[in-house]
Design a protein around this motif. Structure first.
Motif, PDB file in Angstrom:
ATOM      1  N   SER A 122      22.949  -6.032  -1.481  1.00 19.64           N
ATOM      2  CA  SER A 122      21.805  -6.946  -1.339  1.00 19.64           C
ATOM      3  C   SER A 122      21.054  -6.643  -0.064  1.00 19.64           C
ATOM      4  O   SER A 122      21.652  -6.377   0.969  1.00 19.64           O
ATOM      5  CB  SER A 122      22.288  -8.390  -1.302  1.00 19.64           C
ATOM      6  N   GLY A 123      19.739  -6.649  -0.141  1.00 24.69           N
ATOM      7  CA  GLY A 123      18.915  -6.455   1.032  1.00 24.69           C
ATOM      8  C   GLY A 123      18.733  -5.003   1.418  1.00 24.69           C
ATOM      9  O   GLY A 123      18.238  -4.705   2.495  1.00 24.69           O
ATOM     10  N   CYS A 124      19.117  -4.063   0.547  1.00 21.25           N
ATOM     11  CA  CYS A 124      19.033  -2.659   0.946  1.00 21.25           C
ATOM     12  C   CYS A 124      17.656  -2.069   0.677  1.00 21.25           C
ATOM     13  O   CYS A 124      17.289  -1.058   1.243  1.00 21.25           O
ATOM     14  CB  CYS A 124      20.105  -1.824   0.263  1.00 21.25           C
ATOM     15  N   GLY A 125      16.864  -2.717  -0.154  1.00 23.13           N
ATOM     16  CA  GLY A 125      15.521  -2.199  -0.405  1.00 23.13           C
ATOM     17  C   GLY A 125      15.244  -1.851  -1.859  1.00 23.13           C
ATOM     18  O   GLY A 125      14.281  -1.147  -2.144  1.00 23.13           O
ATOM     19  N   LYS A 126      16.054  -2.348  -2.748  1.00 19.47           N
ATOM     20  CA  LYS A 126      15.862  -2.042  -4.171  1.00 19.47           C
ATOM     21  C   LYS A 126      14.590  -2.677  -4.718  1.00 19.47           C
ATOM     22  O   LYS A 126      13.783  -2.014  -5.375  1.00 19.47           O
ATOM     23  CB  LYS A 126      17.071  -2.547  -4.995  1.00 19.47           C
ATOM     24  N   THR A 127      14.435  -3.968  -4.420  1.00 19.76           N
ATOM     25  CA  THR A 127      13.239  -4.668  -4.899  1.00 19.76           C
ATOM     26  C   THR A 127      11.981  -4.037  -4.320  1.00 19.76           C
ATOM     27  O   THR A 127      10.960  -3.915  -4.999  1.00 19.76           O
ATOM     28  CB  THR A 127      13.316  -6.163  -4.521  1.00 19.76           C
ATOM     29  N   THR A 128      12.068  -3.600  -3.075  1.00 20.00           N
ATOM     30  CA  THR A 128      10.930  -2.961  -2.429  1.00 20.00           C
ATOM     31  C   THR A 128      10.468  -1.737  -3.226  1.00 20.00           C
ATOM     32  O   THR A 128       9.274  -1.549  -3.459  1.00 20.00           O
ATOM     33  CB  THR A 128      11.327  -2.528  -1.004  1.00 20.00           C
ATOM     34  N   LEU A 129      11.432  -0.950  -3.662  1.00 23.66           N
ATOM     35  CA  LEU A 129      11.108   0.250  -4.437  1.00 23.66           C
ATOM     36  C   LEU A 129      10.490  -0.127  -5.778  1.00 23.66           C
ATOM     37  O   LEU A 129       9.474   0.425  -6.208  1.00 23.66           O
ATOM     38  CB  LEU A 129      12.381   1.080  -4.627  1.00 23.66           C
ATOM     39  N   THR A 184      23.063   1.176   2.446  1.00 22.81           N
ATOM     40  CA  THR A 184      22.510  -0.058   3.003  1.00 22.81           C
ATOM     41  C   THR A 184      21.184   0.257   3.648  1.00 22.81           C
ATOM     42  O   THR A 184      20.844   1.414   3.880  1.00 22.81           O
ATOM     43  CB  THR A 184      23.425  -0.648   4.090  1.00 22.81           C
ATOM     44  N   ARG A 185      20.446  -0.807   3.982  1.00 23.31           N
ATOM     45  CA  ARG A 185      19.108  -0.618   4.495  1.00 23.31           C
ATOM     46  C   ARG A 185      19.090   0.304   5.710  1.00 23.31           C
ATOM     47  O   ARG A 185      19.916   0.132   6.596  1.00 23.31           O
ATOM     48  CB  ARG A 185      18.530  -1.984   4.883  1.00 23.31           C
ATOM     49  N   PRO A 186      18.202   1.232   5.818  1.00 28.07           N
ATOM     50  CA  PRO A 186      17.163   1.554   4.833  1.00 28.07           C
ATOM     51  C   PRO A 186      17.745   2.244   3.589  1.00 28.07           C
ATOM     52  O   PRO A 186      18.651   3.068   3.710  1.00 28.07           O
ATOM     53  CB  PRO A 186      16.248   2.513   5.587  1.00 28.07           C
TER      54      PRO A 186
HETATM   55  N1  LIG Z   1       7.649  -8.786   3.141  1.00 29.39           N
HETATM   56  C1  LIG Z   1       8.638  -8.329   3.927  1.00 29.39           C
HETATM   57  N2  LIG Z   1       8.451  -8.201   5.249  1.00 29.39           N
HETATM   58  C2  LIG Z   1       9.448  -7.731   6.054  1.00 29.39           C
HETATM   59  N3  LIG Z   1      10.650  -7.376   5.607  1.00 29.39           N
HETATM   60  C3  LIG Z   1      10.914  -7.491   4.298  1.00 29.39           C
HETATM   61  C4  LIG Z   1       9.912  -7.979   3.379  1.00 29.39           C
HETATM   62  N4  LIG Z   1      10.458  -7.992   2.127  1.00 29.39           N
HETATM   63  C5  LIG Z   1      11.704  -7.535   2.270  1.00 29.39           C
HETATM   64  N5  LIG Z   1      11.988  -7.228   3.552  1.00 29.39           N
HETATM   65  C6  LIG Z   1      13.241  -6.675   4.074  1.00 29.39           C
HETATM   66  O1  LIG Z   1      13.438  -5.426   3.463  1.00 29.39           O
HETATM   67  C7  LIG Z   1      14.785  -5.271   3.093  1.00 29.39           C
HETATM   68  C8  LIG Z   1      14.900  -4.928   1.635  1.00 29.39           C
HETATM   69  O2  LIG Z   1      14.524  -6.013   0.831  1.00 29.39           O
HETATM   70  P1  LIG Z   1      14.646  -5.955  -0.744  1.00 29.39           P
HETATM   71  O3  LIG Z   1      13.893  -4.767  -1.250  1.00 29.39           O
HETATM   72  O4  LIG Z   1      14.203  -7.260  -1.273  1.00 29.39           O
HETATM   73  O5  LIG Z   1      16.203  -5.774  -0.970  1.00 29.39           O
HETATM   74  P2  LIG Z   1      17.077  -5.863  -2.301  1.00 29.39           P
HETATM   75  O6  LIG Z   1      16.175  -6.085  -3.458  1.00 29.39           O
HETATM   76  O7  LIG Z   1      17.793  -4.550  -2.365  1.00 29.39           O
HETATM   77  O8  LIG Z   1      18.041  -6.987  -2.110  1.00 29.39           O
HETATM   78  C9  LIG Z   1      15.493  -6.565   3.437  1.00 29.39           C
HETATM   79  O9  LIG Z   1      16.239  -6.357   4.589  1.00 29.39           O
HETATM   80  C10 LIG Z   1      14.405  -7.548   3.677  1.00 29.39           C
HETATM   81  O10 LIG Z   1      14.758  -8.435   4.708  1.00 29.39           O
END
Ligand SMILES: Nc1ncnc2c1ncn2[C@@H]1O[C@H](COP(=O)(O)OP(=O)(O)O)[C@@H](O)[C@H]1O
Ligand SMILES: [Mg+2]
Lengths: 283, 291
Positions: A54-61, A229-231
């Motif tokens: 959790s929090g590693c950046g999957k949703t971001t991608l 883990t993040r990044p």
């Molecule tokens: N809008 C944002 N601004 C700053 N940091 C963010 C933002 N969204 C997510 N993060 C950070 O980026 C990291 C990856 O988030 P996210 O992609 O949601 O992780 P996952 O989906 O793998 O749990 C997290 O550490 C989160 O705190």
């Protein structure tokens, strides 16, 4: 391949190339590096799973592919065409439908109205036809009888399936699923897993599936990307050569167990790192 | 035809109709203790009022009309102060007030809801208007009376304007809150499914904000009556507010109470009516709540 012959879509679409993608949140201030130099080649019609803590950046991608935000460097191509690059964010569109982490059926619309939403707003078919198609699709998916219910009136497992049906209605090139079964109990999970596998076998859409659950990843995916883990960086790629169609019996096969063991070792290392990083942040 | 029978079959499987849902809610309500407690509260209050004014004649309350006297006047075919259920004047006051409130309320709704939706939808529009709204909104309605009389040619227009103002701010603010309460994920889902801006507006923003809009309309209806009475007391020739003030000056105290109770009942009915329309439009919300 039997499934390939039965395809309604002639040429499989939805080939995704992710090339050296990085994403920095808040580049002027905190500079949170969420995704670091990720590359993946996802073949058209492949079931690709991304696993990571959790929090590693999957949703971001995933959000970058969906077009909800841009990337800092690298590029993402869809069927050979440039989708995202630095300074280029594609508008979200129905060729890349997202099924969200917490569910996003419109609570003010009935199941049928939700499922017809895509075709109706796109104007690709008249409402009547959309409704007939939706009924047909819902009954194919074993979801008949709930057309006029509101999302709040059906179970969470049903809601997820309806949401997948809503995505399929628009005939996307890629289905992006962001931990769709996260909050579900084990029994409901087995039902929705089977459902998704059936949908995949029938449509052969490219699926980009995110989870933090290893067993789910191996059970569903053809290719599993394990993230650090993040990044988020890619730690290992795993080919899951378990034949399809799959069902729950896969879970007790020797091959599955062996793959799982390999995975757990890779992930455990990362989990430990994440835990230590967390402790450092707390201190 | 198999398709036709399949269609009817699904219709039979469908959830309960909205009428059935309403009846169900009514039956549940009657089964609970609530309606009897409600009744008891009202009866108790009237009895207390009777005790203080007519039975014990407590000094503090001896100028107030008691319930028996008020009731006698109200139902008298030949009332001593000229206002009862049998006199056309009574209804003229009621109709005048209702008509003023209706004009003001609908004007406020038809202007206020779009303004609120726009403020929630377009950031720049909100930037222009929000500080203005937040400065004007806290000004008590009574403070508007002089300007309103100066601004408008006749009494009628200034009373309606006052009533409108009270309504308008509540409607705008609640509509704006309604839009802002919509989870970001629904916008993303709509965009992802290929919605264009007008679809987002009609199919996400409007239905998503509707629960707040209707809460706002109930509040705005309350404000409308509040401002109306204030306006009528100062500038009216007819209307329940005027009737109250005029009866005070003419020392016709039972009429004051008749007009007050009438206001209470009409105010309650109008807000119940809004709730009813709201529930009709938002079956999804009703069903979420009875779950
Ligand atoms: N809008 C944002 N601004 C700053 N940091 C963010 C933002 N969204 C997510 N993060 C950070 O980026 C990291 C990856 O988030 P996210 O992609 O949601 O992780 P996952 O989906 O793998 O749990 C997290 O550490 C989160 O705190
Ligand atoms: Mg996530």
């Amino acid at each position: 391949m039997n499934t390939a012959e039965a395809l309604s879509v002639p040429a499989p679409r939805g080939q995704i190339s992710i090339r050296n993608v990085s994403k920095v949140y808040d580049p002027e201030g905190a500079r949170v590096l969420a995704v670091d130099n990720c590359s993946m080649e996802i073949a058209a019609g492949e079931f690709c799973v991304v696993v990571g803590p959790s929090g590693c950046g999957k949703t971001t991608l995933l959000n970058a592919i969906a077009g909800f935000h841009g990337i800092t460097s690298g590029e993402i191509l869809l069927d050979g065409k440039l989708l995202c690059g630095p300074g280029k964010t594609p508008p979200p569109g129905s060729d890349r439908i997202v099924v969200f982490q917490n569910g996003a059926l419109f609570p003010w619309y009935s199941v049928l109205e939700n499922v017809t939403f895509g075709p109706v707003v796109q104007g690709v078919m008249p409402e009547r036809e959309a409704r007939d198609r939706a009924r047909e699709l819902l009954s194919q998916m074993g979801l008949e009888g709930i057309e006029s219910n509101y999302p709040s009136e059906i179970s969470s497992g049903m809601r997820r399936r309806v949401e997948i049906a809503r995505a399929m209605m628009t005939d996307p090139s890629v289905l992006l699923l962001d931990e769709p079964f996260r909050a579900m109990d084990a029994l409901t999970k087995t039902v929705v897993h089977q459902f998704l596998l059936d949908v995949y076998d029938r449509s052969n859409k490219t699926i980009f599936f995110i989870t933090h659950d290893l067993e789910e990843a191996i059970f569903l995916g053809s290719k599993v990307y394990i993230m650090t883990t993040r990044p988020a960086r890619i730690k290992t790629v795993l080919d899951v050569d378990i034949p399809r169609p799959r069902d729950f019996r896969v879970l007790s096969s020797a091959k599955y167990i062996k793959l799982k063991k390999e995975c757990i070792e890779a992930v455990h290392e990362e989990a430990l790192k994440a835990f230590k990083a967390g402790e450092r942040e707390m201190a | 035809m198999s398709t036709a029978s399949a269609a009817t079959a699904t219709r039979n499987d469908a959830g309960p109709s909205s009428l059935e849902v309403s009846l169900f809610c009514l039956r549940e309500w009657l089964k609970s203790a609530a309606p009897y407690l409600n009744l008891l509260g009202i009866v108790g209050f009237i009895f207390l009022w009777y005790l203080l004014t007519e039975k014990l004649k407590v000094p503090w309350f001896n100028k107030l009309p008691g319930p028996v006297g008020v009731y006698g006047e109200w139902v008298s075919p030949d009332p001593s102060y000229g206002i009862s259920l049998y006199t056309p004047e009574y209804y003229q006051h009621i109709v005048t007030s209702i008509w003023r409130v209706l004009q003001a309320f609908f004007l406020a709704t038809f202007l206020g809801v779009p303004v609120g939706l726009m403020m929630g939808w377009k950031k720049t529009f909100k930037d222009y208007t929000f500080p203005l709204l937040e400065t004007l909104r806290p000004i008590p309605m009574l403070a508007w009376v002089p300007l309103s009389i100066l601004m408008w040619p006749g009494r009628e227009a200034s009373i309606i304007f006052l009533t409108f103002l009270g309504s308008f701010f509540a409607t705008v603010l609640n509509t704006l809150l309604g839009v802002e309460s919509i989870d970001e994920v629904y916008f993303r889902a709509a965009h992802s499914l290929g919605a264009k801006p007008r679809h987002v507006f009609l199919k996400v923003i409007l239905p998503g904000a509707l629960p707040f809009i209707f809460t706002g309309l109930q509040i705005s209806m309350g404000f409308a009556w509040f401002s109306l009475v204030a306006g009528e007391m100062l500038a009216g020739e007819y209307g329940l507010g005027y009737l109250i003030w005029n009866s005070f000056i003419m020392v016709q105290y039972p009429v004051i109470v008749i007009a007050m109770v009438t206001l209470g009942v009409i105010g309650w009915l109008s807000s119940a009516l809004i709730r009813l329309v709201g529930n009709r439009l938002m079956q999804w919300k009703v069903r979420e709540e009875i779950r």
